[in-house]
Design a protein around this motif. Sequence first.
Motif, mmCIF file in Angstrom:
data_model
loop_
_atom_site.group_PDB
_atom_site.id
_atom_site.type_symbol
_atom_site.label_atom_id
_atom_site.label_comp_id
_atom_site.label_asym_id
_atom_site.label_seq_id
_atom_site.Cartn_x
_atom_site.Cartn_y
_atom_site.Cartn_z
ATOM 1 N N LEU A 121 0.868 -1.181 0.000
ATOM 2 C CA LEU A 121 0.000 0.000 0.000
ATOM 3 C C LEU A 121 0.901 1.227 0.000
ATOM 4 O O LEU A 121 1.859 1.303 0.765
ATOM 5 C CB LEU A 121 -0.875 -0.022 1.254
ATOM 6 N N ASN A 123 0.888 5.171 0.596
ATOM 7 C CA ASN A 123 0.112 6.279 1.161
ATOM 8 C C ASN A 123 0.810 7.595 0.858
ATOM 9 O O ASN A 123 2.026 7.709 1.032
ATOM 10 C CB ASN A 123 0.029 6.163 2.690
ATOM 11 N N TYR A 125 0.797 11.482 2.143
ATOM 12 C CA TYR A 125 0.336 12.461 3.118
ATOM 13 C C TYR A 125 0.777 13.840 2.655
ATOM 14 O O TYR A 125 1.965 14.062 2.411
ATOM 15 C CB TYR A 125 0.974 12.210 4.488
ATOM 16 N N HIS A 134 -5.625 2.779 14.117
ATOM 17 C CA HIS A 134 -6.309 1.606 13.562
ATOM 18 C C HIS A 134 -5.423 0.385 13.745
ATOM 19 O O HIS A 134 -4.243 0.510 14.081
ATOM 20 C CB HIS A 134 -6.582 1.821 12.062
ATOM 21 N N ASP A 136 -4.075 -3.133 11.629
ATOM 22 C CA ASP A 136 -4.012 -3.771 10.310
ATOM 23 C C ASP A 136 -4.533 -5.195 10.503
ATOM 24 O O ASP A 136 -3.802 -6.046 11.014
ATOM 25 C CB ASP A 136 -2.564 -3.820 9.791
ATOM 26 N N SER A 148 6.929 -1.050 7.182
ATOM 27 C CA SER A 148 6.443 0.277 6.821
ATOM 28 C C SER A 148 7.624 1.220 6.570
ATOM 29 O O SER A 148 8.437 1.461 7.456
ATOM 30 C CB SER A 148 5.569 0.742 7.993
ATOM 31 N N PHE A 157 4.734 9.148 14.039
ATOM 32 C CA PHE A 157 4.070 7.843 13.987
ATOM 33 C C PHE A 157 3.571 7.527 15.385
ATOM 34 O O PHE A 157 4.333 7.630 16.358
ATOM 35 C CB PHE A 157 5.085 6.800 13.511
ATOM 36 N N HIS A 190 -2.129 1.793 15.655
ATOM 37 C CA HIS A 190 -1.124 2.747 15.193
ATOM 38 C C HIS A 190 -1.775 3.768 14.268
ATOM 39 O O HIS A 190 -2.888 3.544 13.773
ATOM 40 C CB HIS A 190 0.034 2.019 14.480
ATOM 41 N N VAL A 192 -0.941 8.022 12.253
ATOM 42 C CA VAL A 192 -0.004 9.099 11.922
ATOM 43 C C VAL A 192 -0.646 10.439 12.288
ATOM 44 O O VAL A 192 -1.793 10.711 11.899
ATOM 45 C CB VAL A 192 0.368 9.073 10.419
ATOM 46 N N ARG A 207 4.720 13.381 2.312
ATOM 47 C CA ARG A 207 5.345 12.177 2.858
ATOM 48 C C ARG A 207 4.729 10.989 2.141
ATOM 49 O O ARG A 207 3.515 10.954 1.924
ATOM 50 C CB ARG A 207 5.070 12.039 4.350
ATOM 51 N N ASN A 209 4.468 6.804 2.295
ATOM 52 C CA ASN A 209 4.701 5.627 3.127
ATOM 53 C C ASN A 209 4.384 4.378 2.311
ATOM 54 O O ASN A 209 3.357 4.328 1.631
ATOM 55 C CB ASN A 209 3.812 5.685 4.376
ATOM 56 N N THR A 211 3.612 0.472 2.810
ATOM 57 C CA THR A 211 3.303 -0.548 3.809
ATOM 58 C C THR A 211 3.228 -1.916 3.136
ATOM 59 O O THR A 211 2.344 -2.141 2.296
ATOM 60 C CB THR A 211 1.964 -0.275 4.516
#
Length: 216
Positions: A121, A123, A125, A134, A136, A148, A157, A190, A192, A207, A209, A211
């Motif tokens: 995934l 991401n 930001y 949330h 995973d 990650s 984080f 976890h 952000v 940013r 990320n 994952t």
Amino acid sequence: MTADLFDSIAERPAQEAIADGAVILRGFAHAVGSELIPALREIVAQAPFRRMFTPGGYQMSVAMTNCGPVGWVTDRSGYRYDGIDPESGKPWPAMPPSFLRLAREAAAEGGFDDFAPDACLVNRYEPGTKLSLHQDRDETDFAAPIVSVSLGLPAIFLFGGPKRSDKPARHRLTHGDVVVWGGPSRLFFHGVAPLADGEHAVLGRQRINLTFRKAR
Ligand code: SIN
Ligand code: FE2
């Protein structure tokens, strides 16, 4: 970028345990950083970032895309992994070998050998965006860890515990840092914190990320 690298060597230990089964590998992605960015640009050209909707109907502030055999998606019908990008109707872009290698090496460094992720995934930001706490847990097998990778602007984080109400610790992650969590902390909450504004030398005002997960 050089400043970040220097920071991570001069002031911080290379490995920081943050929970049982969870570790921050400072600067671990620097070695392959130059390979990751062009590969990332190719993925985004094929499967552009999009802001997905939660099952509750809210549009996420973080924009997402995926690469690999399956991708994580959310819409009004729920969260799931899907081999097809719903925007294009085509399979997600392949996972670049440099991504896979980094994920496997980081997992091993974190104590998890033979990590075989089938989902990455991505991401994005922008300043002000955040990801709420949330777990995973849309994967079928929780024996595999989460890997990650942080690129671009620094972020805070949040890493909590097994319960949503557990107060999360705040860890600053910069370009090249990798977090690995699994085993006893595989299902820890976890998120952000809202991204502070800034300009990153390589990625600009964002940013990214990555994952990596074994979804199936
Ligand atoms: C995630 O939990 O999916 C992403 C975490 C991060 O962006 O560091
Ligand atoms: Fe997550």
